[in-house]
Design a protein around this motif. Structure first.
Motif, PDB file in Angstrom:
ATOM      1  N   GLY A  22       0.810  -1.212   0.000  1.00 24.25           N
ATOM      2  CA  GLY A  22       0.000   0.000   0.000  1.00 24.25           C
ATOM      3  C   GLY A  22       0.841   1.257   0.000  1.00 24.25           C
ATOM      4  N   LEU A  23       1.887   1.262   0.790  1.00 23.14           N
ATOM      5  CA  LEU A  23       2.806   2.398   0.832  1.00 23.14           C
ATOM      6  C   LEU A  23       3.479   2.600  -0.516  1.00 23.14           C
ATOM      7  N   GLU A  24       3.867   1.511  -1.175  1.00 24.53           N
ATOM      8  CA  GLU A  24       4.512   1.627  -2.480  1.00 24.53           C
ATOM      9  C   GLU A  24       3.529   2.126  -3.542  1.00 24.53           C
ATOM     10  N   PHE A  25       2.273   1.683  -3.465  1.00 25.72           N
ATOM     11  CA  PHE A  25       1.256   2.241  -4.359  1.00 25.72           C
ATOM     12  C   PHE A  25       1.194   3.758  -4.200  1.00 25.72           C
ATOM     13  N   CYS A  26       1.159   4.229  -2.950  1.00 24.33           N
ATOM     14  CA  CYS A  26       1.066   5.663  -2.685  1.00 24.33           C
ATOM     15  C   CYS A  26       2.296   6.411  -3.188  1.00 24.33           C
ATOM     16  N   ARG A  27       3.461   5.855  -2.956  1.00 25.05           N
ATOM     17  CA  ARG A  27       4.683   6.515  -3.405  1.00 25.05           C
ATOM     18  C   ARG A  27       4.720   6.639  -4.920  1.00 25.05           C
ATOM     19  N   PHE A  28       4.401   5.538  -5.601  1.00 26.08           N
ATOM     20  CA  PHE A  28       4.465   5.541  -7.061  1.00 26.08           C
ATOM     21  C   PHE A  28       3.406   6.474  -7.657  1.00 26.08           C
ATOM     22  N   LEU A  29       2.201   6.438  -7.120  1.00 28.05           N
ATOM     23  CA  LEU A  29       1.141   7.317  -7.622  1.00 28.05           C
ATOM     24  C   LEU A  29       1.485   8.783  -7.392  1.00 28.05           C
ATOM     25  N   SER A  30       2.071   9.090  -6.231  1.00 25.32           N
ATOM     26  CA  SER A  30       2.492  10.469  -5.956  1.00 25.32           C
ATOM     27  C   SER A  30       3.535  10.922  -6.967  1.00 25.32           C
ATOM     28  N   ASN A  51       2.691  13.353   4.994  1.00 27.88           N
ATOM     29  CA  ASN A  51       3.437  14.613   4.961  1.00 27.88           C
ATOM     30  C   ASN A  51       4.667  14.509   4.066  1.00 27.88           C
ATOM     31  N   TYR A  52       5.344  13.369   4.126  1.00 25.23           N
ATOM     32  CA  TYR A  52       6.535  13.179   3.284  1.00 25.23           C
ATOM     33  C   TYR A  52       6.165  13.203   1.803  1.00 25.23           C
ATOM     34  N   LEU A  53       5.120  12.467   1.429  1.00 20.75           N
ATOM     35  CA  LEU A  53       4.726  12.410   0.020  1.00 20.75           C
ATOM     36  C   LEU A  53       4.227  13.769  -0.464  1.00 20.75           C
ATOM     37  N   ARG A  54       3.498  14.470   0.378  1.00 20.92           N
ATOM     38  CA  ARG A  54       2.999  15.801   0.022  1.00 20.92           C
ATOM     39  C   ARG A  54       4.157  16.761  -0.234  1.00 20.92           C
ATOM     40  N   ASP A  55       5.137  16.739   0.665  1.00 24.62           N
ATOM     41  CA  ASP A  55       6.271  17.658   0.540  1.00 24.62           C
ATOM     42  C   ASP A  55       7.200  17.284  -0.619  1.00 24.62           C
ATOM     43  N   THR A  56       7.346  15.987  -0.843  1.00 29.19           N
ATOM     44  CA  THR A  56       8.290  15.520  -1.860  1.00 29.19           C
ATOM     45  C   THR A  56       7.746  15.669  -3.273  1.00 29.19           C
ATOM     46  N   TYR A  57       6.478  15.298  -3.464  1.00 26.08           N
ATOM     47  CA  TYR A  57       5.930  15.253  -4.821  1.00 26.08           C
ATOM     48  C   TYR A  57       4.926  16.365  -5.107  1.00 26.08           C
ATOM     49  N   ARG A  58       4.662  17.208  -4.109  1.00 21.67           N
ATOM     50  CA  ARG A  58       3.784  18.367  -4.299  1.00 21.67           C
ATOM     51  C   ARG A  58       2.406  17.961  -4.814  1.00 21.67           C
ATOM     52  N   VAL A  59       1.850  16.928  -4.224  1.00 19.28           N
ATOM     53  CA  VAL A  59       0.498  16.499  -4.561  1.00 19.28           C
ATOM     54  C   VAL A  59      -0.421  16.759  -3.369  1.00 19.28           C
ATOM     55  N   LYS A  60      -1.716  16.753  -3.618  1.00 20.73           N
ATOM     56  CA  LYS A  60      -2.694  16.913  -2.542  1.00 20.73           C
ATOM     57  C   LYS A  60      -2.913  15.570  -1.862  1.00 20.73           C
ATOM     58  N   ILE A  61      -2.959  15.593  -0.534  1.00 22.07           N
ATOM     59  CA  ILE A  61      -3.150  14.342   0.189  1.00 22.07           C
ATOM     60  C   ILE A  61      -4.140  14.543   1.337  1.00 22.07           C
ATOM     61  N   LEU A  62      -5.135  13.669   1.381  1.00 23.47           N
ATOM     62  CA  LEU A  62      -6.013  13.537   2.525  1.00 23.47           C
ATOM     63  C   LEU A  62      -5.697  12.202   3.176  1.00 23.47           C
ATOM     64  N   TYR A  63      -5.766  12.152   4.499  1.00 26.89           N
ATOM     65  CA  TYR A  63      -5.546  10.851   5.130  1.00 26.89           C
ATOM     66  C   TYR A  63      -6.465  10.674   6.326  1.00 26.89           C
ATOM     67  N   GLU A  64      -6.804   9.415   6.572  1.00 22.73           N
ATOM     68  CA  GLU A  64      -7.748   9.077   7.632  1.00 22.73           C
ATOM     69  C   GLU A  64      -7.239   7.865   8.395  1.00 22.73           C
ATOM     70  N   ASN A  65      -7.015   8.071   9.699  1.00 24.97           N
ATOM     71  CA  ASN A  65      -6.671   6.957  10.572  1.00 24.97           C
ATOM     72  C   ASN A  65      -7.960   6.207  10.889  1.00 24.97           C
ATOM     73  N   LEU A  66      -8.110   5.021  10.329  1.00 19.74           N
ATOM     74  CA  LEU A  66      -9.411   4.352  10.378  1.00 19.74           C
ATOM     75  C   LEU A  66      -9.254   2.843  10.446  1.00 19.74           C
ATOM     76  N   ASP A  67     -10.025   2.232  11.323  1.00 22.99           N
ATOM     77  CA  ASP A  67     -10.116   0.782  11.389  1.00 22.99           C
ATOM     78  C   ASP A  67     -11.206   0.343  10.414  1.00 22.99           C
ATOM     79  N   LEU A  68     -10.810  -0.247   9.317  1.00 28.46           N
ATOM     80  CA  LEU A  68     -11.769  -0.614   8.284  1.00 28.46           C
ATOM     81  C   LEU A  68     -12.705  -1.737   8.704  1.00 28.46           C
ATOM     82  N   THR A  69     -12.424  -2.389   9.831  1.00 28.51           N
ATOM     83  CA  THR A  69     -13.320  -3.438  10.301  1.00 28.51           C
ATOM     84  C   THR A  69     -14.464  -2.886  11.141  1.00 28.51           C
TER      85      THR A  69
END
Length: 268
Positions: A22-30, A51-69
């Motif tokens: 999942g992290l690699e998907f995010c990095r590559f897409l960014s 924050n790292y991906l936003r600062d590095t690749y200058r893309v918009k990022i929303l994130y949610e700490n969420l238990d999908l269960t």
């Protein structure tokens, strides 16, 4: 033909976004200029990664700490999207868990986690996001199954069974959405060098070196390429595709040997 570069400036929603594949998907897409909605139950890793991906690749990022269960997880994801006027062009249902344990040694809570995460969460997110996409110009959905969905082996009964559901559900839902502008794909990876299976890093490196494991980077690039081309299914590696028939047809005495020589020793 659509490519990953067509996602530049669009939004992708990724679950299990703060680690592993999942992290690699995010990095590559960014890196491709794609904006991200990142969902994970690892708050520290999630915020740091976002924050790292936003600062590095200058893309918009929303994130949610969420238990999908949790039973209101899908509602919370939809509320986040509505609040920010975001409709994803790509959904990647990646979040997952793994154990090498006999079913009788898994707690009821752990059994429910498999069902809630691999079945209920994937089903509801796929349906709801797919409906949004179909009303807003279409999109792409990638659900992560596993090569183990063809391998009913002792020790991974819950993992392989729920991953088999993901594959069957995705292949059927793909046909339902085919004329509605939404392309639905399933990935069934073999071994990937991540921490999901508990392998130490030195064994992961060895597995990659001898060709038993694939790197997350290579898998993600190819999986996204297949998804954007509208392919129904992706299995990484010729040997993995070849081994499906062999492993799925193993006689019961071989499975019993796996149970006696591996499961009974490691699952105490």
């Amino acid at each position: 033909m659509a490519t990953v570069r067509n996602l530049h400036g669009k939004w992708a929603l990724v679950t299990g976004a703060s680690s592993g594949i999942g992290l690699e998907f995010c990095r590559f897409l960014s890196e491709m200029g794609c904006n991200l909605v990142m969902v994970s139950n690892q708050p520290k890793e999630l915020s740091e990664t976002a924050n790292y991906l936003r600062d590095t690749y200058r893309v918009k990022i929303l994130y949610e700490n969420l238990d999908l269960t949790s039973f209101d997880a899908t509602e919370k994801v939809l509320a986040l999207l509505e609040k920010n006027s975001v409709i994803p062009k790509l959904l990647i249902n990646n979040a997952g868990i793994f154990d090498f344990k006999a079913v009788e040694h898994l707690s009821e809570r752990r059994l429910n986690l498999y069902i809630d995460l691999h079945i209920r969460a994937v089903t509801l997110l796929t349906r709801e996001i797919g409906a949004l996409m179909s009303k807003n110009g279409g999109g792409y959905i990638l659900n992560m199954s596993s090569m183990s969905c063809w391998m009913p082996m002792p020790g991974i009964a819950m993992y392989s069974a729920t991953k088999a559901y993901i594959r069957a559900f995705t292949r059927a839902y793909r046909i339902e959405m085919k004329n509605r502008g939404v392309s639905v794909s399933v990935a069934c990876p073999g071994g990937i060098a991540t921490g999901l299976f508990g392998l130490p890093e030195n064994l992961q490196r060895l597995g990659v070196k001898i060709g038993v494991l694939s790197t997350p980077q290579k898998f993600v690039r190819n999986a996204l390429k297949k998804t954007m081309r509208g392919k129904a299914q992706y299995i990484n590696g010729f040997l993995n595709r070849l081994s499906i028939v062999f492993v799925a047809s193993l006689p019961e005495w071989v499975r019993m040997k796996i149970k006696n020589d591996l499961l009974d020793k490691f699952d105490k």
